[in-house]
Design a protein around this motif. Structure first.
Motif, PDB file in Angstrom:
ATOM      1  N   TYR A 110       4.085  11.242   2.739  1.00 55.16           N
ATOM      2  CA  TYR A 110       5.047  10.454   3.500  1.00 55.16           C
ATOM      3  C   TYR A 110       6.353  11.216   3.670  1.00 55.16           C
ATOM      4  CZ  TYR A 110       1.975   6.443   2.579  1.00 55.16           C
ATOM      5  OH  TYR A 110       0.900   5.596   2.512  1.00 55.16           O
TER       6      TYR A 110
ATOM      7  N   VAL B 229       0.839  -1.202   0.000  1.00 59.26           N
ATOM      8  CA  VAL B 229       0.000   0.000   0.000  1.00 59.26           C
ATOM      9  C   VAL B 229       0.871   1.249   0.000  1.00 59.26           C
ATOM     10  CG1 VAL B 229      -1.639   1.369   1.360  1.00 59.26           C
ATOM     11  CG2 VAL B 229      -1.973  -1.104   1.113  1.00 59.26           C
ATOM     12  N   TYR B 230       1.906   1.259   0.815  1.00 53.87           N
ATOM     13  CA  TYR B 230       2.813   2.404   0.878  1.00 53.87           C
ATOM     14  C   TYR B 230       3.488   2.628  -0.477  1.00 53.87           C
ATOM     15  CZ  TYR B 230       2.672   3.269   5.947  1.00 53.87           C
ATOM     16  OH  TYR B 230       2.281   3.618   7.218  1.00 53.87           O
ATOM     17  N   LYS B 231       4.001   1.556  -1.058  1.00 56.63           N
ATOM     18  CA  LYS B 231       4.703   1.669  -2.344  1.00 56.63           C
ATOM     19  C   LYS B 231       3.760   2.165  -3.431  1.00 56.63           C
ATOM     20  CE  LYS B 231       7.916  -1.338  -3.441  1.00 56.63           C
ATOM     21  NZ  LYS B 231       8.669  -2.594  -3.690  1.00 56.63           N
ATOM     22  N   GLN B 232       2.540   1.646  -3.441  1.00 59.52           N
ATOM     23  CA  GLN B 232       1.583   2.053  -4.460  1.00 59.52           C
ATOM     24  C   GLN B 232       1.202   3.518  -4.294  1.00 59.52           C
ATOM     25  OE1 GLN B 232       0.937   0.075  -6.915  1.00 59.52           O
ATOM     26  NE2 GLN B 232      -0.531   1.368  -7.977  1.00 59.52           N
ATOM     27  N   THR B 233       1.013   3.962  -3.061  1.00 60.38           N
ATOM     28  CA  THR B 233       0.659   5.358  -2.807  1.00 60.38           C
ATOM     29  C   THR B 233       1.772   6.290  -3.260  1.00 60.38           C
ATOM     30  OG1 THR B 233      -0.695   4.726  -0.893  1.00 60.38           O
ATOM     31  CG2 THR B 233      -0.012   7.031  -1.041  1.00 60.38           C
ATOM     32  N   ILE B 234       2.997   5.938  -2.923  1.00 58.77           N
ATOM     33  CA  ILE B 234       4.151   6.742  -3.332  1.00 58.77           C
ATOM     34  C   ILE B 234       4.263   6.768  -4.854  1.00 58.77           C
ATOM     35  CG2 ILE B 234       6.683   6.844  -3.317  1.00 58.77           C
ATOM     36  CD1 ILE B 234       6.495   5.616  -0.440  1.00 58.77           C
TER      37      ILE B 234
ATOM     38  N   GLN C 154       1.926   6.263  -7.134  1.00 63.93           N
ATOM     39  CA  GLN C 154       0.835   7.010  -7.762  1.00 63.93           C
ATOM     40  C   GLN C 154       1.073   8.513  -7.676  1.00 63.93           C
ATOM     41  OE1 GLN C 154      -2.587   5.461  -5.689  1.00 63.93           O
ATOM     42  NE2 GLN C 154      -2.874   3.765  -7.120  1.00 63.93           N
ATOM     43  N   ALA C 155       1.573   8.965  -6.526  1.00 64.21           N
ATOM     44  CA  ALA C 155       1.888  10.385  -6.373  1.00 64.21           C
ATOM     45  C   ALA C 155       3.011  10.785  -7.326  1.00 64.21           C
ATOM     46  CB  ALA C 155       2.286  10.674  -4.927  1.00 64.21           C
TER      47      ALA C 155
ATOM     48  N   SER D 200       2.655  12.554  -1.694  1.00 62.86           N
ATOM     49  CA  SER D 200       2.212  11.266  -1.149  1.00 62.86           C
ATOM     50  C   SER D 200       1.835  11.356   0.324  1.00 62.86           C
ATOM     51  CB  SER D 200       3.302  10.212  -1.317  1.00 62.86           C
ATOM     52  OG  SER D 200       4.453  10.545  -0.546  1.00 62.86           O
TER      53      SER D 200
END
Length: 208
Positions: A40, A8-13, A15-16, A38
C-alpha cells in the motif's frame, strides 16, 4: 461494505508491520518499510493509521482481544477451579507465542499522560480490564471452592499471577537453550514445573 474493506486494509497493513517488527524491531522498521511489505502507498496507510505507534497499538489490541475471548470462554465453563487452570495457562501461553509483538508491547508498556491516549489505546485498556476481570472471577471461584486462600487479595493475585506466567514463558524462550540442557529437562517439562509452582503460590494448602 466500506467498513469491511477498511478492516481488510487495516489487517493487511498490521500483518505486514508485525512481520517487520519481529524481524527488525519496532525502531528498526519505517513507514516506508511497512508500505513496501503491505503493498500500500503512504497515502493509503495514513488513511487508516496516523502513526507507526497506532499500527503497533492495533496489533496489541488484536492479540489482547483473542486472549480476552479465550479466557472469558474458559472462566464461563462449569469446570472446577483446578481444571480451568490448565486451560488458562494454555491460553496465555498461546497468546505469548502466537502474538509475540502484542505480548512484548504489553510487558514493556508505560502508561502515557491522559492527553496522549488515543481511541486504540483506550480499547487496549478496556481489553486489559476485561482480561483481569475474567481472571478475578476465576480466583474468586478458587476461594469459594476452598482451593485459594480466603485472605487473598483478588486483584493483586491476578496481577501477580499474570506477571509470573509471562516471566516463566519469557525465561524459557530467552534462556531455555542454556538452561534446559543443564537441567536435563525439555521445554514442556520446565513450563509444566513452573506452572505448578505458580499454582502452589495461590493454593490454600499444598497440592499434590
Amino acid at each position: 461494505m466500506k467498513e469491511h474493506i477498511a478492516a481488510v486494509y487495516k489487517q493487511t497493513i498490521a500483518q505486514a508491520a508485525e512481520r517487520l517488527f519481529l524481524e527488525r524491531g519496532f525502531d528498526g522498521t519505517s513507514i516506508s518499510d511497512i508500505c513496501a511489505a503491505s503493498g500500500y502507498s503512504r497515502r493509503t496507510l495514513y488513511r487508516y493509521f496516523a502513526t507507526k505507534e497506532e499500527i503497533l497499538y492495533y496489533i496489541v489490541a488484536n492479540g489482547l482481544e483473542q486472549l480476552r475471548d479465550r479466557l472469558t470462554d474458559i472462566v464461563q465453563t462449569k469446570q472446577p477451579f483446578l481444571a480451568k487452570y490448565e486451560h488458562i495457562c494454555a491460553a496465555m501461553r498461546a497468546y505469548y507465542e502466537r502474538c509475540p509483538i502484542s505480548a512484548r508491547a504489553v510487558r514493556e508498556f508505560r502508561p502515557p499522560s491522559l492527553d496522549a491516549v488515543t481511541p486504540t489505546m483506550e480499547a487496549i485498556f478496556s481489553l486489559g480490564t476485561d482480561i483481569n476481570d475474567a481472571l478475578a472471577r476465576w480466583i474468586e471461584q478458587g476461594i469459594a471452592e476452598g482451593v485459594v486462600r480466603e485472605t487473598a487479595d483478588v486483584m493483586m493475585a491476578v496481577y501477580v499471577f499474570s506477571a509470573q506466567l509471562h516471566a516463566l514463558f519469557d525465561l524459557v524462550e530467552t534462556k531455555g537453550a542454556l538452561l534446559l540442557p543443564a537441567l536435563g529437562k525439555t521445554k514442556e517439562q520446565f513450563v509444566a514445573y513452573g506452572q505448578k509452582m505458580i499454582l502452589h503460590s495461590l493454593a490454600k494448602e499444598p497440592l499434590p
